[in-house]
Design an enzyme around this catalytic site. Structure first.
Site, PDB file in Angstrom:
ATOM      1  N   HIS A 265       0.835  -1.204   0.000  1.00 32.53           N
ATOM      2  CA  HIS A 265       0.000   0.000   0.000  1.00 32.53           C
ATOM      3  C   HIS A 265       0.872   1.259   0.000  1.00 32.53           C
ATOM      4  CE1 HIS A 265      -3.689   2.307   1.241  1.00 32.53           C
ATOM      5  NE2 HIS A 265      -2.766   3.108   1.763  1.00 32.53           N
ATOM      6  N   GLU A 266       1.813   1.320   0.933  1.00 30.61           N
ATOM      7  CA  GLU A 266       2.660   2.516   1.033  1.00 30.61           C
ATOM      8  C   GLU A 266       3.567   2.661  -0.192  1.00 30.61           C
ATOM      9  OE1 GLU A 266       1.712   4.639   3.139  1.00 30.61           O
ATOM     10  OE2 GLU A 266       0.558   3.287   4.418  1.00 30.61           O
TER      11      GLU A 266
HETATM   12 MG    MG Z   1      -3.078   5.273   2.338  1.00 30.65          MG
END
Ligand code: MG
Length: 496
Positions: A265-266
């Site tokens: 995600h990051e």
């Molecule tokens: Mg986020």
């Protein structure tokens, strides 16, 4: 042709550079606060950051005349127009909201931090209630200053989602939610995606997990000399500069999919910032355009790429090499563990099919709260009623209910919808990239073409175009939930 040729714009950009340097410093201070700073340093850090913010306000207001002149110039390039648009938004914010109010709000937020934590630990809403009443009152005032002619929600929403209104959101959720319900009910009835999986309860070894994450970063082709990974309580990503993006993750010893998918995600957020055109560095448009578009990038990599069968196939050998307990599980079982579907009362634990229910419900609740049709003391009950309506069960206590998110204690109102907008745009990307045969990825060798497409179409312009215009340029239309619906249907209802 150079992006900036107009002499007034060139002058404006030269005067903007100290503000950019301040953003650079504040971002680094914010990152350091979470990663390195000794706890006792918090008070001094708070004061220093507040002073920098006042300086930024002053320096931005000093640009007003120049912005006004530059705006009247003819034949500006898209990037030049973008710069004026973004600066005008900053100026309007500082011109409309009195500094006293901003200061009072900052104070209320700082004072709310510990009571929120305590209230959540003890599950006693009344500890947090007076603080939330104060913050809500100040946010209503802020909305009034920003735009007295509209619903307070619209005024605050525009701060994170430029140009978006409640009527857009009503339409998006109105289309999305019934479709999601249909897919969820069918998925649960078919039972291919388990509600609970034994791998959830297996403890992992943190050093082994760190090894896995290093290897996943290299599988994803993250440029190791342009970003770094650290550990923090709440995972986040932050841009320091075009060649310096920081991401974080956290390791809890259970449920190994959490650190993996948190990391991917990051990486999605980081990739967006790393692929903005370098010519826009240190300008007002040199970064991601909105929270929603940013979240679309993180969700795209986390869910659409990362949770796909193909990516699980690619990463399974890496996982198996470091996590010895996986010798008992086949690749297929790992895929279903990663994609388990379970209506949960907690937003951050939600899967792809149930996540947007949490957001739709918070959106309705915040609209009522800011509009004054409900007040803070009624929140816990209204929350529980709405949860029961969506999930058929009531939270056992307020820690499982109204106290679960930190956003309101930070003074963040009207920011939850960005998560759903991100999912919607990620779904649009799935549709478009499937048509272009860039998805599904079959192996590591397909990733550069995918990243390149994202860079050319979405990332390079930074904040040059407002979000809706950017989407129209890329997809031929604005936010459109059908892509997400198609994607989820294809994944959860066409199991082979
Ligand atoms: Mg986020």
């Amino acid at each position: 042709m150079a992006l900036f040729s107009n002499s007034l714009i060139v002058d404006l950009l030269a005067k903007y550079r100290p503000i950019a340097a301040m953003t650079y410093s504040s971002s680094l201070l914010g990152w350091d606060l979470e990663i390195n700073m000794p706890e006792a340093g918090a008070a001094a850090r708070g004061k220093a950051q507040a002073e920098l913010e006042l300086l930024r306000q002053k320096m931005t207001l000093d640009l007003a005349e120049l912005v006004e002149k530059a705006e009247k110039q003819e034949k500006l390039s898209d990037a030049e127009k973008g710069i004026i648009r973004v600066l005008k938004r900053d100026l309007q914010f500082y011109q409309k909201v009195p500094p006293d109010l901003l200061e009072e709000l900052q104070k209320a937020i700082t004072e709310a931090a510990i009571p929120w934590r305590e209230a959540r630990e003890k599950s006693e809403f009344r500890i947090f209630q007076p603080h939330l009443e104060k913050i809500t009152e100040l946010k209503r005032k802020q909305a009034e200053h920003l735009d007295p002619s509209t619903h307070p929600y619209n005024a605050l929403l525009d701060l994170s989602e430029e140009g978006l209104t409640t009527s857009d959101l009503d339409k998006i959720f109105g289309e999305l939610i019934p479709e999601l319900k249909r897919i969820l009910v069918k998925t649960l009835a078919e039972g291919a995606f388990p509600e609970k999986h034994p791998l959830e309860d297996v403890d992992y070894d943190v050093p082994a997990m760190k090894q896995v994450n290093e290897k996943l970063l290299s599988l994803l082709g993250m440029p190791m000399n342009r970003f770094r990974l650290d550990v923090s309580t709440h995972p986040f990503s932050t841009r320091i500069a075009g060649d310096d993006v920081r991401i974080t993750t956290r390791y809890e010893p259970k449920n190994f999919k959490a650190p993996i998918y948190g990391l991917i995600h990051e990486c999605g957020h980081a990739l967006y910032e790393l692929q903005v055109d370098h010519e826009l560095d240190m300008t007002p448009v040199g970064g991601g355009v909105s929270s929603g578009v940013h979240e679309s990038q993180s969700r795209f990599w986390e869910n659409i790429v990362g949770r796909s069968r193909q990516f699980v196939s690619m990463s399974y050998p890496i996982l198996k090499r470091s996590l010895s307990f996986l010798s008992l599980y086949e690749e297929d079982q790992v895929y279903y563990y990663i994609n388990s579907v379970r209506p949960s009362l907690i937003r951050v634990e939600a899967d792809e099919l149930t996540y947007n229910f949490h957001i739709a419900m918070r959106y309705e609740l915040e609209k009522k709260l800011l509009g004054g049709t409900i007040n803070v003391p009624e929140l816990p009950t209204v929350w529980d009623d709405m949860i029961e309506e969506h999930f058929g069960k009531r939270p056992r206590n307020s820690a499982e209910g109204v106290l679960q998110d930190i956003h309101w204690s930070w003074g963040q109102y009207a920011t939850f919808p960005s998560y759903s907008l991100g999912n919607v745009v990620a779904g649009m990307l799935w549709n478009t990239l499937t048509e272009k045969q860039l998805l599904p990825i079959e192996g590591e060798e397909n990733l550069p073409a995918l990243k390149n497409w994202l860079a050319e179409n979405l990332h390079k312009p930074g904040a040059t175009y407002p979000p809706k215009e950017l989407l129209t340029r890329v997809f031929g239309r604005g936010y459109e939930p059908s892509g997400l619906v198609n994607y989820l249907e294809n994944k959860y209802l066409k199991v082979n």
